[in-house]
Write a protein that holds these residues in place. Structure first.
Motif, PDB file in Angstrom:
ATOM      1  N   VAL A  44       0.867  -1.183   0.000  1.00 34.33           N
ATOM      2  CA  VAL A  44       0.000   0.000   0.000  1.00 34.33           C
ATOM      3  C   VAL A  44       0.903   1.232   0.000  1.00 34.33           C
ATOM      4  CG1 VAL A  44      -1.862   1.211   1.194  1.00 34.33           C
ATOM      5  CG2 VAL A  44      -1.734  -1.300   1.304  1.00 34.33           C
ATOM      6  N   PRO A  45       1.119   1.853  -1.162  1.00 33.44           N
ATOM      7  CA  PRO A  45       2.068   2.961  -1.245  1.00 33.44           C
ATOM      8  C   PRO A  45       1.828   4.089  -0.244  1.00 33.44           C
ATOM      9  CG  PRO A  45       1.491   2.216  -3.441  1.00 33.44           C
ATOM     10  CD  PRO A  45       0.593   1.474  -2.492  1.00 33.44           C
ATOM     11  N   ASP A  46       0.565   4.460  -0.005  1.00 31.46           N
ATOM     12  CA  ASP A  46       0.290   5.592   0.886  1.00 31.46           C
ATOM     13  C   ASP A  46       0.703   5.296   2.323  1.00 31.46           C
ATOM     14  OD1 ASP A  46      -0.632   7.090  -1.196  1.00 31.46           O
ATOM     15  OD2 ASP A  46      -2.761   6.960  -0.661  1.00 31.46           O
ATOM     16  N   LEU A  47       0.713   4.029   2.715  1.00 37.19           N
ATOM     17  CA  LEU A  47       1.140   3.692   4.071  1.00 37.19           C
ATOM     18  C   LEU A  47       2.621   3.972   4.276  1.00 37.19           C
ATOM     19  CD1 LEU A  47      -0.707   0.357   4.970  1.00 37.19           C
ATOM     20  CD2 LEU A  47      -1.095   2.632   5.921  1.00 37.19           C
ATOM     21  N   GLU A  48       3.384   3.908   3.202  1.00 36.64           N
ATOM     22  CA  GLU A  48       4.801   4.239   3.312  1.00 36.64           C
ATOM     23  C   GLU A  48       5.008   5.739   3.515  1.00 36.64           C
ATOM     24  OE1 GLU A  48       6.900   2.687  -0.030  1.00 36.64           O
ATOM     25  OE2 GLU A  48       6.426   0.598   0.455  1.00 36.64           O
ATOM     26  N   GLU A  49       4.098   6.529   2.982  1.00 38.10           N
ATOM     27  CA  GLU A  49       4.180   7.984   3.134  1.00 38.10           C
ATOM     28  C   GLU A  49       3.638   8.449   4.475  1.00 38.10           C
ATOM     29  OE1 GLU A  49       5.672   9.904   0.885  1.00 38.10           O
ATOM     30  OE2 GLU A  49       6.077   8.127  -0.361  1.00 38.10           O
ATOM     31  N   ASP A  50       2.633   7.735   4.985  1.00 38.10           N
ATOM     32  CA  ASP A  50       1.986   8.142   6.236  1.00 38.10           C
ATOM     33  C   ASP A  50       1.603   6.892   7.018  1.00 38.10           C
ATOM     34  OD1 ASP A  50       0.535   9.184   8.308  1.00 38.10           O
ATOM     35  OD2 ASP A  50      -0.909  10.283   7.069  1.00 38.10           O
ATOM     36  N   SER A  51       2.419   6.531   7.970  1.00 35.93           N
ATOM     37  CA  SER A  51       2.204   5.301   8.736  1.00 35.93           C
ATOM     38  C   SER A  51       1.026   5.403   9.696  1.00 35.93           C
ATOM     39  CB  SER A  51       3.468   4.948   9.524  1.00 35.93           C
ATOM     40  OG  SER A  51       3.789   5.981  10.450  1.00 35.93           O
ATOM     41  N   THR A  52       0.439   6.594   9.847  1.00 31.24           N
ATOM     42  CA  THR A  52      -0.715   6.738  10.732  1.00 31.24           C
ATOM     43  C   THR A  52      -2.020   6.340  10.053  1.00 31.24           C
ATOM     44  OG1 THR A  52      -1.151   9.056  10.139  1.00 31.24           O
ATOM     45  CG2 THR A  52       0.454   8.643  11.897  1.00 31.24           C
ATOM     46  N   LEU A  67     -11.152  -2.528   2.892  1.00 28.01           N
ATOM     47  CA  LEU A  67     -11.868  -1.296   3.224  1.00 28.01           C
ATOM     48  C   LEU A  67     -11.890  -0.312   2.055  1.00 28.01           C
ATOM     49  CD1 LEU A  67     -10.447  -0.820   6.828  1.00 28.01           C
ATOM     50  CD2 LEU A  67     -12.724  -1.673   6.195  1.00 28.01           C
ATOM     51  N   GLY A  68     -11.090  -0.572   1.052  1.00 27.53           N
ATOM     52  CA  GLY A  68     -11.117   0.265  -0.151  1.00 27.53           C
ATOM     53  C   GLY A  68     -10.111   1.385  -0.177  1.00 27.53           C
ATOM     54  N   GLU A  69      -9.801   1.953   0.976  1.00 27.55           N
ATOM     55  CA  GLU A  69      -8.848   3.067   1.093  1.00 27.55           C
ATOM     56  C   GLU A  69      -7.971   2.870   2.325  1.00 27.55           C
ATOM     57  OE1 GLU A  69      -8.451   5.360  -1.117  1.00 27.55           O
ATOM     58  OE2 GLU A  69     -10.313   5.345  -2.258  1.00 27.55           O
ATOM     59  N   PRO A  70      -6.714   3.287   2.264  1.00 27.65           N
ATOM     60  CA  PRO A  70      -5.960   3.715   1.089  1.00 27.65           C
ATOM     61  C   PRO A  70      -5.791   2.558   0.108  1.00 27.65           C
ATOM     62  CG  PRO A  70      -4.482   3.415   2.945  1.00 27.65           C
ATOM     63  CD  PRO A  70      -5.864   3.267   3.479  1.00 27.65           C
ATOM     64  N   ARG A  71      -5.560   2.904  -1.130  1.00 27.55           N
ATOM     65  CA  ARG A  71      -5.563   1.893  -2.188  1.00 27.55           C
ATOM     66  C   ARG A  71      -4.259   1.111  -2.222  1.00 27.55           C
ATOM     67  NH1 ARG A  71      -9.614   4.080  -6.844  1.00 27.55           N
ATOM     68  NH2 ARG A  71     -11.005   5.166  -5.387  1.00 27.55           N
ATOM     69  N   GLY A 208       2.433 -17.140 -10.293  1.00 28.26           N
ATOM     70  CA  GLY A 208       2.683 -15.917  -9.545  1.00 28.26           C
ATOM     71  C   GLY A 208       1.882 -15.897  -8.262  1.00 28.26           C
ATOM     72  N   LYS A 209       1.913 -14.786  -7.593  1.00 34.01           N
ATOM     73  CA  LYS A 209       1.138 -14.594  -6.374  1.00 34.01           C
ATOM     74  C   LYS A 209      -0.313 -14.285  -6.732  1.00 34.01           C
ATOM     75  CE  LYS A 209       5.221 -12.794  -3.986  1.00 34.01           C
ATOM     76  NZ  LYS A 209       5.458 -14.032  -3.219  1.00 34.01           N
ATOM     77  N   ILE A 210      -1.170 -14.400  -5.751  1.00 35.53           N
ATOM     78  CA  ILE A 210      -2.574 -14.007  -5.881  1.00 35.53           C
ATOM     79  C   ILE A 210      -2.774 -12.753  -5.037  1.00 35.53           C
ATOM     80  CG2 ILE A 210      -4.953 -14.674  -5.350  1.00 35.53           C
ATOM     81  CD1 ILE A 210      -3.952 -17.622  -5.799  1.00 35.53           C
ATOM     82  N   ALA A 211      -3.505 -11.786  -5.576  1.00 32.57           N
ATOM     83  CA  ALA A 211      -3.688 -10.521  -4.863  1.00 32.57           C
ATOM     84  C   ALA A 211      -5.154 -10.123  -4.841  1.00 32.57           C
ATOM     85  CB  ALA A 211      -2.852  -9.414  -5.511  1.00 32.57           C
ATOM     86  N   LEU A 212      -5.550  -9.474  -3.763  1.00 33.77           N
ATOM     87  CA  LEU A 212      -6.856  -8.831  -3.638  1.00 33.77           C
ATOM     88  C   LEU A 212      -6.635  -7.331  -3.582  1.00 33.77           C
ATOM     89  CD1 LEU A 212      -8.397 -11.142  -0.870  1.00 33.77           C
ATOM     90  CD2 LEU A 212      -8.567 -11.405  -3.364  1.00 33.77           C
ATOM     91  N   GLN A 213      -7.583  -6.576  -4.101  1.00 32.73           N
ATOM     92  CA  GLN A 213      -7.405  -5.134  -4.207  1.00 32.73           C
ATOM     93  C   GLN A 213      -8.155  -4.359  -3.131  1.00 32.73           C
ATOM     94  OE1 GLN A 213      -8.719  -4.381  -8.299  1.00 32.73           O
ATOM     95  NE2 GLN A 213      -6.599  -3.923  -8.820  1.00 32.73           N
ATOM     96  N   ALA A 214      -7.580  -3.215  -2.782  1.00 31.56           N
ATOM     97  CA  ALA A 214      -8.324  -2.133  -2.139  1.00 31.56           C
ATOM     98  C   ALA A 214      -8.395  -1.043  -3.192  1.00 31.56           C
ATOM     99  CB  ALA A 214      -7.609  -1.634  -0.890  1.00 31.56           C
ATOM    100  N   GLU A 215      -9.594  -0.826  -3.737  1.00 29.65           N
ATOM    101  CA  GLU A 215      -9.707   0.096  -4.859  1.00 29.65           C
ATOM    102  C   GLU A 215     -10.966   0.954  -4.741  1.00 29.65           C
ATOM    103  OE1 GLU A 215      -8.573   0.130  -9.585  1.00 29.65           O
ATOM    104  OE2 GLU A 215      -9.207  -1.745  -8.685  1.00 29.65           O
ATOM    105  N   GLY A 216     -11.197   1.460  -3.532  1.00 34.09           N
ATOM    106  CA  GLY A 216     -12.229   2.475  -3.376  1.00 34.09           C
ATOM    107  C   GLY A 216     -13.511   2.040  -2.713  1.00 34.09           C
ATOM    108  N   ALA A 217     -13.823   0.741  -2.732  1.00 33.22           N
ATOM    109  CA  ALA A 217     -15.084   0.266  -2.164  1.00 33.22           C
ATOM    110  C   ALA A 217     -14.818  -0.828  -1.138  1.00 33.22           C
ATOM    111  CB  ALA A 217     -16.000  -0.266  -3.265  1.00 33.22           C
ATOM    112  N   GLU A 218     -15.672  -0.904  -0.126  1.00 25.94           N
ATOM    113  CA  GLU A 218     -15.535  -1.962   0.866  1.00 25.94           C
ATOM    114  C   GLU A 218     -16.065  -3.274   0.309  1.00 25.94           C
ATOM    115  OE1 GLU A 218     -17.357  -2.930   5.242  1.00 25.94           O
ATOM    116  OE2 GLU A 218     -16.325  -0.995   4.991  1.00 25.94           O
ATOM    117  N   VAL A 219     -15.278  -4.323   0.463  1.00 20.94           N
ATOM    118  CA  VAL A 219     -15.642  -5.654  -0.011  1.00 20.94           C
ATOM    119  C   VAL A 219     -15.329  -6.659   1.083  1.00 20.94           C
ATOM    120  CG1 VAL A 219     -15.353  -7.377  -1.829  1.00 20.94           C
ATOM    121  CG2 VAL A 219     -15.028  -4.960  -2.360  1.00 20.94           C
TER     122      VAL A 219
END
Length: 236
Positions: A44-52, A67-71, A208-219
């Motif tokens: 999650v790129p934004d977590l590297e910028e803001d760990s809070t 949760l959808g965000e941060p992506r 390869g690996k399997i990934a799930l997304q956080a892309e704006g909506a709660e799932v």
């Protein structure tokens, strides 16, 4: 509405649906244990910028929740090939976007966010679309489903979406859906609630690996189970 496919293409996919899933062995593996995210890691790129910031992937009431965000993405620690993946999911609130990525490899290969992979779309009313993310795959009737050939590509600004085959395969918003993804050699088949919604061949990745997304909506995910396809069935 999507245009009606040619008779040849329809017959091709009917045969695929009747054949159903390739034979699998009995060694099914539950990728989500219902308690924690062991076996997975986040990118999650934004977590590297803001760990809070809150982490976008949590366990709640025995379910894995995006949760959808941060992506970003939740990826398996292990890599896989030749398997059937069964995922049960729903959008509990507002409809939105999400996806299952297969054959994921190089992180942040697209838009400094998406890992190199082939995405199986879960976006509401579009479940089963393929999205090419620095990998590629072919389907019948490609120009009708992807657009003009000269615009195809797997990187930023190119036509990377390959539209699925059906309308109405998803259940009503808030209800659970079952998506089955079968990855065997260079082929990928996708079913949604029992309907064969996509089938591609000549994929440029086979593991390869399997990934799930956080892309704006709660799932919410209540089942993520992988069953290896036996060596015998792969010779059919």
């Amino acid at each position: 509405m999507k245009r009606i496919l040619s008779v040849f293409v329809c017959l091709f996919f009917v045969i695929g649906a009747l054949s159903c899933y390739a034979q699998t062995d009995s060694k099914s593996q539950t990728l989500f244990n219902g308690e924690n995210l062991d076996g997975w890691h986040m990118d999650v790129p934004d977590l590297e910028e803001d760990s809070t910031l809150r982490a976008p992937f949590i366990v709640r009431d025995g379910m894995l929740v995006s949760l959808g965000e941060p992506r970003g993405h939740l990826l398996t620690d292990d890599t896989y090939r030749d398997y059937r993946l069964e995922v049960e999911y729903r959008f509990p609130g507002e409809p939105g976007n999400c996806g299952v990525l297969v054959h994921a490899s190089t992180p942040r290969a697209l838009y400094k966010m998406f890992p190199q992979s082939i995405e199986v779309q879960m976006m509401h009313e579009n479940a089963g679309d393929f999205w090419c993310i620095v990998e590629d795959i072919e389907v019948p009737n490609m120009e009708e489903r992807r657009g003009p050939e000269e615009e195809w590509g797997v990187t930023e600004g190119k036509k990377r979406r390959i539209v699925n085959l059906t309308d109405g395969s998803e259940n009503d918003l808030g209800e659970w859906n079952t998506m089955v993804i079968e990855a065997l050699d260079d082929k990928i088949k996708v079913w949604v609630n029992g309907d064969l919604v996509n089938y591609g061949t000549d994929a440029t990745a086979e593991e390869g690996k399997i990934a799930l997304q956080a892309e704006g909506a709660e799932v919410e995910f209540r089942k993520v189970v992988l069953t290896p396809i036996s060596e015998l069935s792969s010779k059919e």
